[in-house]
Design a protein around this motif. Structure first.
Motif, PDB file in Angstrom:
ATOM      1  N   GLY A 155       0.709  -1.198  -0.013  1.00 51.29           N
ATOM      2  CA  GLY A 155      -0.009  -0.130   0.039  1.00 51.29           C
ATOM      3  C   GLY A 155       0.884   1.368   0.023  1.00 51.29           C
ATOM      4  N   ASP A 156       1.968   1.118   0.379  1.00 52.14           N
ATOM      5  CA  ASP A 156       3.056   2.275   0.337  1.00 52.14           C
ATOM      6  C   ASP A 156       3.170   2.868  -1.214  1.00 52.14           C
ATOM      7  OD1 ASP A 156       3.203   2.086   3.014  1.00 52.14           O
ATOM      8  OD2 ASP A 156       5.158   0.968   2.858  1.00 52.14           O
ATOM      9  N   ARG A 157       3.490   4.062  -1.308  1.00 49.96           N
ATOM     10  CA  ARG A 157       3.768   4.561  -2.813  1.00 49.96           C
ATOM     11  C   ARG A 157       4.816   5.439  -2.762  1.00 49.96           C
ATOM     12  NH1 ARG A 157      -1.736   8.152  -3.665  1.00 49.96           N
ATOM     13  NH2 ARG A 157      -0.672  10.276  -3.005  1.00 49.96           N
ATOM     14  N   GLY A 179       1.576   6.137   8.575  1.00 49.59           N
ATOM     15  CA  GLY A 179       1.041   7.573   8.506  1.00 49.59           C
ATOM     16  C   GLY A 179       2.182   8.616   8.364  1.00 49.59           C
ATOM     17  N   GLN A 180       3.201   8.266   7.709  1.00 49.95           N
ATOM     18  CA  GLN A 180       4.444   9.159   7.434  1.00 49.95           C
ATOM     19  C   GLN A 180       4.734   9.581   5.845  1.00 49.95           C
ATOM     20  OE1 GLN A 180       7.126   6.983   9.629  1.00 49.95           O
ATOM     21  NE2 GLN A 180       6.596   8.289  11.645  1.00 49.95           N
ATOM     22  N   LEU A 181       5.165  10.685   5.926  1.00 47.53           N
ATOM     23  CA  LEU A 181       5.496  11.049   4.599  1.00 47.53           C
ATOM     24  C   LEU A 181       7.089  11.208   4.257  1.00 47.53           C
ATOM     25  CD1 LEU A 181       5.593  12.133   1.561  1.00 47.53           C
ATOM     26  CD2 LEU A 181       4.732  14.296   2.402  1.00 47.53           C
ATOM     27  N   ILE A 199       1.347  12.555   7.993  1.00 49.91           N
ATOM     28  CA  ILE A 199       0.136  12.915   7.065  1.00 49.91           C
ATOM     29  C   ILE A 199      -0.952  13.097   7.634  1.00 49.91           C
ATOM     30  CG2 ILE A 199       1.356  11.635   5.037  1.00 49.91           C
ATOM     31  CD1 ILE A 199      -0.517   9.358   5.330  1.00 49.91           C
ATOM     32  N   LEU A 200      -2.169  13.523   7.195  1.00 46.26           N
ATOM     33  CA  LEU A 200      -3.244  14.007   7.875  1.00 46.26           C
ATOM     34  C   LEU A 200      -4.135  12.662   8.098  1.00 46.26           C
ATOM     35  CD1 LEU A 200      -4.481  16.868   5.471  1.00 46.26           C
ATOM     36  CD2 LEU A 200      -3.372  17.050   7.612  1.00 46.26           C
ATOM     37  N   ILE A 201      -3.936  11.644   7.578  1.00 51.98           N
ATOM     38  CA  ILE A 201      -4.666  10.643   8.272  1.00 51.98           C
ATOM     39  C   ILE A 201      -3.838   9.467   8.782  1.00 51.98           C
ATOM     40  CG2 ILE A 201      -6.162  10.556   5.931  1.00 51.98           C
ATOM     41  CD1 ILE A 201      -4.481   8.294   4.823  1.00 51.98           C
ATOM     42  N   ARG A 202      -2.832   9.956   9.524  1.00 55.16           N
ATOM     43  CA  ARG A 202      -1.942   9.091  10.269  1.00 55.16           C
ATOM     44  C   ARG A 202      -2.865   8.405  11.364  1.00 55.16           C
ATOM     45  NH1 ARG A 202      -0.080   9.240  15.443  1.00 55.16           N
ATOM     46  NH2 ARG A 202      -0.948  11.030  15.802  1.00 55.16           N
ATOM     47  N   GLN A 203      -3.750   8.746  11.892  1.00 60.15           N
ATOM     48  CA  GLN A 203      -4.413   8.267  12.858  1.00 60.15           C
ATOM     49  C   GLN A 203      -5.362   7.169  12.533  1.00 60.15           C
ATOM     50  OE1 GLN A 203      -4.918  11.273  12.173  1.00 60.15           O
ATOM     51  NE2 GLN A 203      -6.590  12.136  12.172  1.00 60.15           N
ATOM     52  N   PHE A 204      -5.589   6.896  11.195  1.00 57.57           N
ATOM     53  CA  PHE A 204      -6.588   5.964  10.676  1.00 57.57           C
ATOM     54  C   PHE A 204      -5.498   5.004   9.866  1.00 57.57           C
ATOM     55  CE2 PHE A 204      -8.942  10.145  10.175  1.00 57.57           C
ATOM     56  CZ  PHE A 204     -10.086   9.709  11.291  1.00 57.57           C
ATOM     57  N   CYS A 205      -4.394   4.751  10.071  1.00 62.91           N
ATOM     58  CA  CYS A 205      -3.600   4.015   9.545  1.00 62.91           C
ATOM     59  C   CYS A 205      -3.462   2.631  10.169  1.00 62.91           C
ATOM     60  CB  CYS A 205      -1.964   4.496   9.377  1.00 62.91           C
ATOM     61  SG  CYS A 205      -1.930   5.963   8.073  1.00 62.91           S
ATOM     62  N   ASP A 206      -2.722   1.639   9.650  1.00 64.01           N
ATOM     63  CA  ASP A 206      -2.586   0.386  10.479  1.00 64.01           C
ATOM     64  C   ASP A 206      -1.902   0.320  11.545  1.00 64.01           C
ATOM     65  OD1 ASP A 206      -4.519  -0.566   8.517  1.00 64.01           O
ATOM     66  OD2 ASP A 206      -2.604  -1.565   7.171  1.00 64.01           O
ATOM     67  N   GLU A 210       3.040   6.191  17.616  1.00 61.10           N
ATOM     68  CA  GLU A 210       2.584   6.515  18.834  1.00 61.10           C
ATOM     69  C   GLU A 210       2.157   7.919  19.043  1.00 61.10           C
ATOM     70  OE1 GLU A 210       3.216   5.228  23.739  1.00 61.10           O
ATOM     71  OE2 GLU A 210       4.611   4.693  22.093  1.00 61.10           O
ATOM     72  N   TYR A 211       3.291   8.890  18.637  1.00 61.99           N
ATOM     73  CA  TYR A 211       3.118  10.201  18.953  1.00 61.99           C
ATOM     74  C   TYR A 211       3.336  10.813  17.542  1.00 61.99           C
ATOM     75  CZ  TYR A 211       3.256   9.157  23.747  1.00 61.99           C
ATOM     76  OH  TYR A 211       2.979   8.477  24.881  1.00 61.99           O
ATOM     77  N   PRO A 212       2.616  12.072  17.148  1.00 61.07           N
ATOM     78  CA  PRO A 212       3.046  12.664  16.099  1.00 61.07           C
ATOM     79  C   PRO A 212       4.298  13.218  15.941  1.00 61.07           C
ATOM     80  CG  PRO A 212       0.921  13.812  16.940  1.00 61.07           C
ATOM     81  CD  PRO A 212       1.382  12.822  17.994  1.00 61.07           C
ATOM     82  N   ILE A 213       5.147  13.315  14.971  1.00 63.48           N
ATOM     83  CA  ILE A 213       6.472  13.640  14.909  1.00 63.48           C
ATOM     84  C   ILE A 213       6.455  15.208  14.748  1.00 63.48           C
ATOM     85  CG2 ILE A 213       8.502  13.792  13.201  1.00 63.48           C
ATOM     86  CD1 ILE A 213       7.592  11.034  11.965  1.00 63.48           C
TER      87      ILE A 213
END
Length: 250
Positions: A155-157, A179-181, A199-206, A210-213
């Motif tokens: 799923g990564d791109r 959830g990172q770019l 990225i904006l959808i980090r909290q919805f990733c698999d 644990e914490y935002p960068i």
């Protein structure tokens, strides 16, 4: 006075036989010296028009011909042991080689749809790999070259620049499971400098972090990069525009 006078329009029998042997129009079947078979149109002893050609090795071409070459639209298949045929290529041909737009179905399960030149993938196209990886972008002489997007099985791109079939130049890699770019510069498929952000959808990733960068940047990134060996080796005036944009964004 001789009793026989040569007609003005007399044609020797040998020349007349050669003219009659020249193939023109539709012929039901013509066999070559190696037992290959052609059925189709002829013009001045050359394949021209519509026809199908079956080689002794089991390759079957059906489509357009011009001056003895596969030229126009046609399909190429190969014979299977059970007597059926499997499609390999369908699309445009120029002087015997795929050129223009066409599909190619590879034996390993890969499929390509896009532009061809002299039998090689060349120009914009899409490649579906058997391992569920997809590439959409530009090719040159059969290899990924220029801008392109690769979506991996996970799923990564990656979207950015390619050279000689590998990531090279400015690009972005989306780690969609965490959830990172990752944005930066690649050299021969290796990222030499980049910055990471959420990225904006980090909290919805698999598997989100644990914490935002938190924002974390070097104070003088451009000065550090200019002293790097990779930068020193570049010749003046030959810096890739995308690479320069990458540097300016750091």
């Amino acid at each position: 006075m001789p009793f026989y006078q040569k007609p003005r329009n007399f044609t020797p029998l040998l020349i007349a036989a050669e003219k009659r042997s020249v193939k023109n129009g539709l012929h039901h079947a013509i066999f070559t010296s190696n037992f290959s078979k052609y059925v189709g149109d002829w013009k001045k002893d050359l394949k021209e028009g519509k026809g199908k050609f079956l080689t002794i090795s089991g390759k079957l071409y059906e489509g357009d011909w011009f001056k003895g070459f596969r030229h126009g639209f046609g399909t190429l298949s190969h014979l299977n042991p059970d007597g059926t045929y499997t499609l390999e290529y369908r699309g445009n041909w120029v002087r015997g080689k795929p050129e223009g737009i066409g599909w190619w179905y590879y034996a390993n399960g890969d499929v390509y749809l896009g532009y061809w030149k002299a039998g090689q993938r060349h120009g914009f196209g899409t490649m579906w790999y058997a391992n569920n990886t997809v590439y959409v972008g530009y090719f040159s002489n059969g290899k990924k070259q220029g801008l392109g997007l690769m979506v991996y099985k996970s799923g990564d791109r990656y979207e950015g620049n390619w050279e000689n079939d590998v990531k090279h130049g400015f690009g972005r890699f989306y780690h969609l499971h965490t959830g990172q770019l990752q944005e930066g510069c690649w050299v021969q498929d290796v990222c030499v400098k980049s910055k990471m952000c959420d990225i904006l959808i980090r909290q919805f990733c698999d598997r989100p972090t644990e914490y935002p960068i938190p924002p974390n940047e070097l104070k003088y990134p451009k000065a550090i990069l200019e002293s790097h060996e990779f930068w020193i080796q570049q010749k003046v005036g030959e810096i890739d525009k995308n690479l320069k944009f990458c540097i300016d964004q750091m």
